[in-house]
Enzyme design. Structure first.
Site, PDB file in Angstrom:
ATOM      1  N   LYS A  11     -26.394  24.685  -2.946  1.00 11.41           N
ATOM      2  CA  LYS A  11     -24.937  24.701  -2.753  1.00 11.41           C
ATOM      3  C   LYS A  11     -24.183  24.311  -4.032  1.00 11.41           C
ATOM      4  CE  LYS A  11     -25.275  23.906   2.197  1.00 11.41           C
ATOM      5  NZ  LYS A  11     -24.642  23.283   3.382  1.00 11.41           N
ATOM      6  N   PHE A  59     -15.312  21.733  11.289  1.00 11.33           N
ATOM      7  CA  PHE A  59     -15.702  21.658   9.875  1.00 11.33           C
ATOM      8  C   PHE A  59     -15.723  23.029   9.189  1.00 11.33           C
ATOM      9  CE2 PHE A  59     -19.672  21.852  12.355  1.00 11.33           C
ATOM     10  CZ  PHE A  59     -20.322  22.928  11.770  1.00 11.33           C
ATOM     11  N   ARG A  87     -37.360  23.481   6.755  1.00  9.32           N
ATOM     12  CA  ARG A  87     -36.456  22.499   7.366  1.00  9.32           C
ATOM     13  C   ARG A  87     -37.011  21.083   7.230  1.00  9.32           C
ATOM     14  NH1 ARG A  87     -32.178  24.549   9.949  1.00  9.32           N
ATOM     15  NH2 ARG A  87     -31.963  23.018  11.605  1.00  9.32           N
ATOM     16  N   ARG A 104     -32.390  16.965   0.852  1.00  7.55           N
ATOM     17  CA  ARG A 104     -31.029  16.480   1.128  1.00  7.55           C
ATOM     18  C   ARG A 104     -30.892  14.997   0.849  1.00  7.55           C
ATOM     19  NH1 ARG A 104     -30.151  20.299   6.445  1.00  7.55           N
ATOM     20  NH2 ARG A 104     -29.018  21.978   5.381  1.00  7.55           N
ATOM     21  N   HIS A 117     -28.954  24.863   1.854  1.00  7.77           N
ATOM     22  CA  HIS A 117     -28.956  25.474   3.184  1.00  7.77           C
ATOM     23  C   HIS A 117     -30.368  25.966   3.474  1.00  7.77           C
ATOM     24  CE1 HIS A 117     -27.956  28.091   6.555  1.00  7.77           C
ATOM     25  NE2 HIS A 117     -28.681  29.024   5.955  1.00  7.77           N
TER      26      HIS A 117
HETATM   27  P1  CMP Z   1     -25.994  24.326   6.403  1.00  4.07           P
HETATM   28  O1  CMP Z   1     -27.459  24.171   6.583  1.00  4.07           O
HETATM   29  O2  CMP Z   1     -25.517  25.081   5.226  1.00  4.07           O
HETATM   30  O3  CMP Z   1     -25.392  25.007   7.730  1.00  4.07           O
HETATM   31  C1  CMP Z   1     -24.086  24.780   8.171  1.00  4.07           C
HETATM   32  C2  CMP Z   1     -23.403  23.715   7.397  1.00  4.07           C
HETATM   33  O4  CMP Z   1     -22.261  23.179   8.014  1.00  4.07           O
HETATM   34  C3  CMP Z   1     -24.327  22.534   7.220  1.00  4.07           C
HETATM   35  O5  CMP Z   1     -25.342  22.871   6.329  1.00  4.07           O
HETATM   36  C4  CMP Z   1     -23.371  21.445   6.793  1.00  4.07           C
HETATM   37  O6  CMP Z   1     -23.147  21.448   5.395  1.00  4.07           O
HETATM   38  C5  CMP Z   1     -22.121  21.854   7.531  1.00  4.07           C
HETATM   39  N1  CMP Z   1     -21.909  20.980   8.680  1.00  4.07           N
HETATM   40  C6  CMP Z   1     -22.625  20.935   9.787  1.00  4.07           C
HETATM   41  N2  CMP Z   1     -22.139  19.999  10.629  1.00  4.07           N
HETATM   42  C7  CMP Z   1     -21.069  19.455  10.005  1.00  4.07           C
HETATM   43  C8  CMP Z   1     -20.158  18.448  10.343  1.00  4.07           C
HETATM   44  N3  CMP Z   1     -20.229  17.813  11.508  1.00  4.07           N
HETATM   45  N4  CMP Z   1     -19.204  18.146   9.442  1.00  4.07           N
HETATM   46  C9  CMP Z   1     -19.124  18.815   8.253  1.00  4.07           C
HETATM   47  N5  CMP Z   1     -19.977  19.791   7.887  1.00  4.07           N
HETATM   48  C10 CMP Z   1     -20.945  20.093   8.755  1.00  4.07           C
END
Ligand code: CMP
Length: 143
Positions: A11, A59, A87, A104, A117
């Site tokens: 990201k 979000f 994951r 992460r 991601h």
């Molecule tokens: P990602 O794996 O890219 O898939 C969806 C993204 O949404 C996730 O990582 C987070 O970065 C974001 N995300 C998921 N839940 C929340 C949340 N509760 N608040 C803010 N961002 C979120």
């Protein structure tokens, strides 16, 4: 060996902080093969399309704004059990809850700036891989 695939993005926050190399090294060390990779900046509309499944979540507007704010590294990774194993390697969505040693935990700053991601199912891995890559942009390397 051929396995299944998963789609990852490094990201914008992680790219800007110089974590691309260290993250790719961890991905290689964990036994994933990079079969496609590109460096690009998504438009706001492309980020909205990629994250369409989250449309309507509170979000979502911030997520798509952030994901189109700078370049990302997108890659298709191949391995047996790619989705699940990746994951595990990346850890929980919120870096504060991610296990020690996960991508992460090591490189994420917040739930939004969570470094990488990873696809959440084989079905989505294929949809997400097709979002970024044509067949000509994928390379099956020999053992
Ligand atoms: P990602 O794996 O890219 O898939 C969806 C993204 O949404 C996730 O990582 C987070 O970065 C974001 N995300 C998921 N839940 C929340 C949340 N509760 N608040 C803010 N961002 C979120």
């Amino acid at each position: 060996m051929t396995g299944s695939i998963t789609l990852t993005m490094i990201k914008p926050y992680a790219v800007q902080n110089g974590y691309t190399g260290p993250i790719l090294a961890k991905i290689n060390e964990a036994g994933f093969r990079i079969i496609a990779m590109k460096y690009l900046q998504m438009t706001l509309q492309q980020a909205k399309d990629f994250y369409k499944v989250h449309e309507g979540q509170n979000f979502y507007p911030r997520l798509v704004e952030f994901m189109s704010s700078g370049p990302v590294v997108a890659a298709i990774l191949e391995k047996k059990n790619a989705v699940q194993d990746y994951r595990k390697l990346i850890g929980a969505t919120d870096p504060l809850k991610a296990e020690e040693g996960t991508l992460r935990k090591l490189f994420g700053a917040s739930i939004e700036k969570n470094a990488v991601h990873g696809s959440d199912s084989d079905e989505n891995a294929n949809v997400e891989a097709d979002f970024f890559f044509s067949k000509l942009e994928r390379f099956q390397l020999m053992d």
